[in-house]
Design a protein around this motif. Structure first.
Motif, mmCIF file in Angstrom:
data_model
loop_
_atom_site.group_PDB
_atom_site.id
_atom_site.type_symbol
_atom_site.label_atom_id
_atom_site.label_comp_id
_atom_site.label_asym_id
_atom_site.label_seq_id
_atom_site.Cartn_x
_atom_site.Cartn_y
_atom_site.Cartn_z
ATOM 1 N N LYS A 160 0.830 -1.269 0.036
ATOM 2 C CA LYS A 160 -0.009 0.145 -0.191
ATOM 3 C C LYS A 160 0.553 1.261 -0.068
ATOM 4 C CE LYS A 160 -4.037 -1.714 2.221
ATOM 5 N NZ LYS A 160 -5.132 -2.054 3.392
ATOM 6 N N THR A 161 1.956 1.073 0.677
ATOM 7 C CA THR A 161 2.976 2.200 0.469
ATOM 8 C C THR A 161 3.812 2.300 -0.741
ATOM 9 O OG1 THR A 161 2.983 2.222 2.938
ATOM 10 C CG2 THR A 161 4.845 3.414 1.624
ATOM 11 N N ARG A 162 4.321 0.985 -1.159
ATOM 12 C CA ARG A 162 5.203 0.821 -2.363
ATOM 13 C C ARG A 162 4.543 1.211 -3.801
ATOM 14 N NH1 ARG A 162 10.239 -0.817 -0.663
ATOM 15 N NH2 ARG A 162 10.909 0.417 -2.437
ATOM 16 N N VAL A 163 3.460 1.132 -3.582
ATOM 17 C CA VAL A 163 2.483 1.381 -4.889
ATOM 18 C C VAL A 163 2.664 2.652 -5.459
ATOM 19 C CG1 VAL A 163 0.359 2.275 -3.828
ATOM 20 C CG2 VAL A 163 0.413 0.906 -5.992
ATOM 21 N N ASP A 164 3.053 3.702 -4.657
ATOM 22 C CA ASP A 164 3.226 5.025 -4.898
ATOM 23 C C ASP A 164 4.853 5.316 -5.114
ATOM 24 O OD1 ASP A 164 0.382 5.881 -4.742
ATOM 25 O OD2 ASP A 164 0.690 5.913 -2.541
ATOM 26 N N ASP A 165 5.698 4.488 -5.020
ATOM 27 C CA ASP A 165 7.176 4.520 -5.138
ATOM 28 C C ASP A 165 7.241 4.664 -6.715
ATOM 29 O OD1 ASP A 165 7.659 4.931 -2.453
ATOM 30 O OD2 ASP A 165 8.410 2.806 -2.308
ATOM 31 N N TYR A 166 8.607 5.259 -6.963
ATOM 32 C CA TYR A 166 9.073 5.220 -8.398
ATOM 33 C C TYR A 166 9.864 4.211 -8.815
ATOM 34 C CZ TYR A 166 6.974 9.674 -9.136
ATOM 35 O OH TYR A 166 5.953 10.808 -9.079
ATOM 36 N N PRO A 167 10.110 3.640 -9.949
ATOM 37 C CA PRO A 167 11.262 2.424 -10.245
ATOM 38 C C PRO A 167 12.431 2.556 -9.529
ATOM 39 C CG PRO A 167 9.773 3.094 -12.200
ATOM 40 C CD PRO A 167 9.675 3.995 -11.195
ATOM 41 N N HIS A 168 13.110 3.885 -9.398
ATOM 42 C CA HIS A 168 14.398 3.889 -8.738
ATOM 43 C C HIS A 168 14.423 3.501 -7.295
ATOM 44 C CE1 HIS A 168 13.058 7.905 -8.116
ATOM 45 N NE2 HIS A 168 13.829 7.839 -6.904
ATOM 46 N N GLN A 169 13.366 3.403 -6.841
ATOM 47 C CA GLN A 169 13.145 3.363 -5.377
ATOM 48 C C GLN A 169 12.966 1.886 -5.008
ATOM 49 O OE1 GLN A 169 9.711 6.415 -5.024
ATOM 50 N NE2 GLN A 169 10.948 6.766 -3.056
ATOM 51 N N PHE A 170 12.858 0.947 -5.955
ATOM 52 C CA PHE A 170 12.928 -0.577 -5.910
ATOM 53 C C PHE A 170 14.347 -0.983 -6.323
ATOM 54 C CE2 PHE A 170 8.295 -1.919 -6.348
ATOM 55 C CZ PHE A 170 7.723 -0.769 -5.766
ATOM 56 N N SER A 171 14.472 -2.205 -5.734
ATOM 57 C CA SER A 171 15.612 -3.198 -5.806
ATOM 58 C C SER A 171 15.515 -3.718 -7.382
ATOM 59 C CB SER A 171 15.905 -3.943 -4.981
ATOM 60 O OG SER A 171 15.068 -4.724 -5.012
ATOM 61 N N GLY A 172 16.556 -4.308 -7.789
ATOM 62 C CA GLY A 172 16.368 -4.962 -9.214
ATOM 63 C C GLY A 172 15.337 -6.090 -9.025
ATOM 64 N N GLY A 173 15.163 -6.790 -8.028
ATOM 65 C CA GLY A 173 14.257 -8.042 -7.880
ATOM 66 C C GLY A 173 13.078 -7.601 -7.867
ATOM 67 N N MET A 174 12.798 -6.465 -6.841
ATOM 68 C CA MET A 174 11.397 -5.944 -6.804
ATOM 69 C C MET A 174 10.908 -5.146 -7.959
ATOM 70 S SD MET A 174 11.896 -4.061 -3.052
ATOM 71 C CE MET A 174 10.400 -3.213 -3.098
ATOM 72 N N ARG A 175 12.058 -4.601 -8.583
ATOM 73 C CA ARG A 175 11.348 -4.135 -10.300
ATOM 74 C C ARG A 175 10.991 -5.229 -11.098
ATOM 75 N NH1 ARG A 175 15.770 -0.283 -9.669
ATOM 76 N NH2 ARG A 175 17.279 -1.666 -10.678
ATOM 77 N N GLN A 176 11.473 -6.308 -11.016
ATOM 78 C CA GLN A 176 11.154 -7.451 -11.755
ATOM 79 C C GLN A 176 9.805 -7.920 -11.383
ATOM 80 O OE1 GLN A 176 11.291 -8.395 -14.729
ATOM 81 N NE2 GLN A 176 13.275 -9.231 -15.021
ATOM 82 N N ARG A 177 9.407 -8.058 -9.858
ATOM 83 C CA ARG A 177 8.366 -8.490 -9.364
ATOM 84 C C ARG A 177 7.373 -7.716 -9.775
ATOM 85 N NH1 ARG A 177 8.664 -12.191 -5.007
ATOM 86 N NH2 ARG A 177 10.920 -12.837 -4.527
ATOM 87 N N ALA A 178 7.526 -6.307 -10.070
ATOM 88 C CA ALA A 178 6.578 -5.294 -10.234
ATOM 89 C C ALA A 178 6.372 -5.681 -11.716
ATOM 90 C CB ALA A 178 7.085 -4.014 -10.162
ATOM 91 N N MET A 179 7.286 -5.831 -12.723
ATOM 92 C CA MET A 179 7.095 -5.999 -14.050
ATOM 93 C C MET A 179 6.165 -7.507 -14.225
ATOM 94 S SD MET A 179 8.301 -4.209 -16.247
ATOM 95 C CE MET A 179 8.145 -5.056 -17.632
ATOM 96 N N ILE A 180 6.283 -8.538 -13.362
ATOM 97 C CA ILE A 180 5.319 -9.557 -13.663
ATOM 98 C C ILE A 180 3.867 -9.051 -12.991
ATOM 99 C CG2 ILE A 180 4.810 -11.840 -12.277
ATOM 100 C CD1 ILE A 180 7.888 -12.009 -11.924
ATOM 101 N N ALA A 181 3.745 -8.301 -12.030
ATOM 102 C CA ALA A 181 2.537 -7.991 -11.439
ATOM 103 C C ALA A 181 1.649 -7.136 -12.643
ATOM 104 C CB ALA A 181 2.748 -6.758 -10.278
ATOM 105 N N MET A 182 2.571 -6.456 -13.503
ATOM 106 C CA MET A 182 2.028 -5.322 -14.564
ATOM 107 C C MET A 182 1.519 -6.579 -15.645
ATOM 108 S SD MET A 182 3.761 -2.767 -16.975
ATOM 109 C CE MET A 182 4.347 -1.885 -15.540
ATOM 110 N N ALA A 183 2.392 -7.546 -15.817
ATOM 111 C CA ALA A 183 1.928 -8.323 -16.999
ATOM 112 C C ALA A 183 0.833 -9.468 -16.619
ATOM 113 C CB ALA A 183 3.227 -9.656 -17.219
ATOM 114 N N LEU A 184 0.655 -9.587 -15.347
ATOM 115 C CA LEU A 184 -0.513 -10.587 -14.898
ATOM 116 C C LEU A 184 -1.691 -9.849 -14.399
ATOM 117 C CD1 LEU A 184 1.529 -13.270 -12.896
ATOM 118 C CD2 LEU A 184 0.619 -13.437 -15.105
ATOM 119 N N ILE A 185 -1.796 -8.365 -14.289
ATOM 120 C CA ILE A 185 -2.828 -7.837 -13.868
ATOM 121 C C ILE A 185 -4.258 -7.901 -14.382
ATOM 122 C CG2 ILE A 185 -2.632 -5.611 -14.994
ATOM 123 C CD1 ILE A 185 -3.215 -4.147 -12.036
ATOM 124 N N CYS A 186 -4.283 -8.360 -15.709
ATOM 125 C CA CYS A 186 -5.515 -8.680 -16.558
ATOM 126 C C CYS A 186 -5.764 -10.227 -16.830
ATOM 127 C CB CYS A 186 -5.483 -7.894 -17.788
ATOM 128 S SG CYS A 186 -5.459 -6.062 -17.820
#
Length: 353
Positions: A160-186
């Protein structure tokens, strides 16, 4: 200008289980130096709920194939021929408007480098939510709530907090997890993962692979997993396609291909892989030579200039005749089945111990 035509002689899908069916796909790029044959007569199927692994050296056509499935090839300099049928829908002749309805909805892609795939100007949550709003008509609040839900599913702490962060505030592994979340959201039916763990350390890589398998079980998605790492493929895939010079040179189940490979190129890939617990006194066996030029590929078998076993084939078949890849478990090689088995047992297996 892109030419979109069906190639003559393209085969029909093999059966009702094939969710994605690619037949005789050819992708060519116009350059100042000539025509690049990036994909040259490729055919494969992907079943619902299954994972197809695609392996090969850089430049073998893996990523181009899957960008073409998504309709993301350059329309000003590429020519596409063949058949791509996704759940009964022909994609080669689809309009851009039709492809926009499919991308992120029915089929989605996890790109290799999330730092370049994510925009630095928008929050992670907004980028994850965007395809959900586009394809479902959800409000911004509904889409943000869904983004938080997906960040939770992929293991991002304090979503709920990290949803408002920018990509540079995520680690490499977290950015990849975010990409997976984006791909699977639909909840896409087909997920294309283009070397999604290449830039990650081993621990994070294992976590991402396990996450993909868990989410596949939950959503029932088919997956195309592109990599050059056979160790990753053995963990992820059900079926395996080995590519070389824009062509498929071997295919079968992961168990069949990795335990009893039938093509000299696959032998070379396996022989050049380090093994945990293996004999450290044995030198790795790199594949000699360089990958072929896609501007001017060799005649006959594309691997023959680098193949240590071409002398086993009588005459000039290797240099003059293109070996065909039969349906099912197969390898595109002029060696006889008996020769392949003898070479594998006598010369290749000892290297793999």
């Amino acid at each position: 200008m892109t030419t979109l035509t069906k190639s003559e002689g393209a085969q029909a899908p093999t059966g009702p289980e094939a969710f994605l069916s690619v037949r005789d796909l050819r992708v060519r790029f116009s350059t100042e130096d000539g025509i690049v044959k990036a994909v040259d007569g490729l055919s494969f199927d992907v079943e619902r709920g299954k994972t197809l692994g695609i392996v090969g050296e850089s430049g073998s056509g893996k990523s181009v194939t899957n960008l073409t499935v998504l309709g993301l090839h350059n329309p000003m300099s590429s020519t596409v021929e063949g058949e791509i049928v996704l759940d009964g829908k022909e994609l080669v002749t689809a309009t851009e408007r039709e492809m926009e309805k499919l991308r992120g909805n029915k089929v989605a892609m996890i790109f290799q480098d999330p730092l370049t795939a994510l925009s630095p100007y928008y929050t992670v949550g907004r980028q994850i939510a965007e395809p959900f709003m586009k394809h479902t008509g959800a409000s911004r609040k509904e889409a943000k709530d869904r983004a938080v839900e997906m960040l939770t599913k992929v293991g991002i702490p304090q979503p709920k907090t990290r949803v408002d962060d920018y990509p540079h505030q995520f680690s490499g592994g977290m950015r990849q997890r975010a990409m997976i979340a984006m791909a699977l959201i639909c909840n896409p039916d087909l997920l294309i993962a283009d070397e999604p763990t290449t830039a990650l350390d081993v621990t994070v890589q294992a976590q991402i692979l396990d996450l993909l398998k868990d989410l596949q079980q939950e959503f029932g998605s088919a997956i195309i997993f592109i990599t050059h790492d056979l160790g990753v493929i053995s963990h992820m895939a059900d079926d395996l396609l080995v590519m070389y010079s824009g062509r498929a040179v071997e295919r079968g189940s992961v168990r069949e291909v990795l335990r009893n490979p039938q093509h000299p190129y696959t032998w070379g890939l396996l022989s050049s892989m380090p093994r945990l617990g293996g004999n450290t006194s044995k030198a790795l066996m790199p594949i000699p030579g360089n990958p072929p030029s896609l501007l001017n590929p060799p005649s006959g078998c594309p691997f023959h200039p680098r193949c240590a076993f071409r002398s086993e084939v009588p005459g000039t078949a290797c240099s003059d005749e293109r070996p065909l890849l039969a349906d099912g478990r197969a390898a595109a090689c002029h060696l006889t089945a008996e020769q392949k088995q003898t070479i594998f047992i006598d010369k290749i297996q000892p290297r793999l111990r």
